[in-house]
Enzyme design. Sequence first.
Site, PDB file in Angstrom:
ATOM      1  N   HIS A  97      61.810 -79.212  46.750  1.00 40.22           N
ATOM      2  CA  HIS A  97      62.259 -80.603  46.865  1.00 40.22           C
ATOM      3  C   HIS A  97      62.464 -81.214  45.475  1.00 40.22           C
ATOM      4  O   HIS A  97      61.628 -81.009  44.587  1.00 40.22           O
ATOM      5  CB  HIS A  97      61.210 -81.408  47.643  1.00 40.22           C
ATOM      6  CG  HIS A  97      61.707 -82.751  48.082  1.00 40.22           C
ATOM      7  ND1 HIS A  97      61.841 -83.802  47.207  1.00 40.22           N
ATOM      8  CD2 HIS A  97      62.125 -83.203  49.290  1.00 40.22           C
ATOM      9  CE1 HIS A  97      62.307 -84.852  47.876  1.00 40.22           C
ATOM     10  NE2 HIS A  97      62.493 -84.505  49.145  1.00 40.22           N
TER      11      HIS A  97
ATOM     12  N   GLU B 210      62.017 -84.109  44.272  1.00 38.46           N
ATOM     13  CA  GLU B 210      60.895 -84.942  43.798  1.00 38.46           C
ATOM     14  C   GLU B 210      59.805 -84.058  43.178  1.00 38.46           C
ATOM     15  O   GLU B 210      59.302 -84.345  42.085  1.00 38.46           O
ATOM     16  CB  GLU B 210      60.306 -85.740  44.968  1.00 38.46           C
ATOM     17  CG  GLU B 210      59.061 -86.532  44.573  1.00 38.46           C
ATOM     18  CD  GLU B 210      58.305 -87.110  45.764  1.00 38.46           C
ATOM     19  OE1 GLU B 210      58.938 -87.477  46.763  1.00 38.46           O
ATOM     20  OE2 GLU B 210      57.073 -87.205  45.674  1.00 38.46           O
TER      21      GLU B 210
ATOM     22  N   ASN C  92      60.917 -86.926  55.001  1.00 38.79           N
ATOM     23  CA  ASN C  92      60.191 -87.943  55.782  1.00 38.79           C
ATOM     24  C   ASN C  92      60.784 -88.094  57.178  1.00 38.79           C
ATOM     25  O   ASN C  92      60.079 -88.396  58.130  1.00 38.79           O
ATOM     26  CB  ASN C  92      60.060 -89.266  55.008  1.00 38.79           C
ATOM     27  CG  ASN C  92      61.256 -90.153  55.134  1.00 38.79           C
ATOM     28  OD1 ASN C  92      61.398 -90.866  56.110  1.00 38.79           O
ATOM     29  ND2 ASN C  92      62.135 -90.107  54.154  1.00 38.79           N
TER      30      ASN C  92
END
Length: 278
Positions: free
Chosen positions: A120, A122, A219
């Site tokens: 990911h 992030e 999410n």
Amino acid sequence: MKVKLASSYGFCFGVKRAIKIAEAYENSATMGPLIHNQDEINRLKNDFNVGLYQNLKEVKDDDTVIIRTHGIPKNDLKDLKAQKAKVINATCPFVTTPQQIVKKMSKEGYSILIFGDSSHPEVKGVKSYGEDQDDVHVIMEIDEIKNLNFKNSKIATVAQTTKKKEKYLEIVNHLILRNKEVRVFNTICDATFENQDAARDLSKEVDVMVVIGGKNSSNTKQLHSICKENCEDSYLIENHNEIENSWFEGKKLCGVTAGASTPDWIIQEVVNKIEKIN
Ligand code: F3S
């Protein structure tokens, strides 16, 4: 079909902030997709001519470059700042926090453990702030912990902002039982909790649940899995085009929630379409 929206859903603070920034810089471009929602990225392109760079080499002098919500690796940011481009940082402040924790703790001689998905953006960005990259470890599941070799006896942990807190606690418990010093930073974002708690409550009372968001948004995927726990008929869609009438046969009440990168206009289109189904 009757539709009930979750009490909290959709855009979080960080995404709203990033979109506002992008709208303020017409004719700019973002380094990586600004948020995990292709429709909103298309809207920014059409209405504000906000483009997208695939890599650093595409940036030219005097360009305005917006850093994506999930952040970018430390060296990429350094390279961009060294160029003559104007750099606008739209990284969510809740993502900047774990970046700074990793930087500080690894400077102080802590081994770093990141609970998150190593692929990911992030997590890639947060990891890049570690002083010794061989001593910054990323795990997705607790089972992976036994394969890790920490170089130091002191360990500092952070979590990807969208992770489940219960799973993070399991990892932290494991570490505390086996190490002399563990510094735990709760970097999980509240916005995710709020949408998750509301989705959990709603999925208990409806017959069918529709979760709207990017298929690559972690999410949104998590919201979907929470809904599935309570409502077997839970579906993950990106927009109203993916709705299938058969999902609603024999059902009375449909719950709707949306991931943190889903704009209101997409949610509204979905609600309108479901409401028209008999
Ligand atoms: Fe930021 Fe939390 Fe949103 S980390 S981008 S406010 S989900």
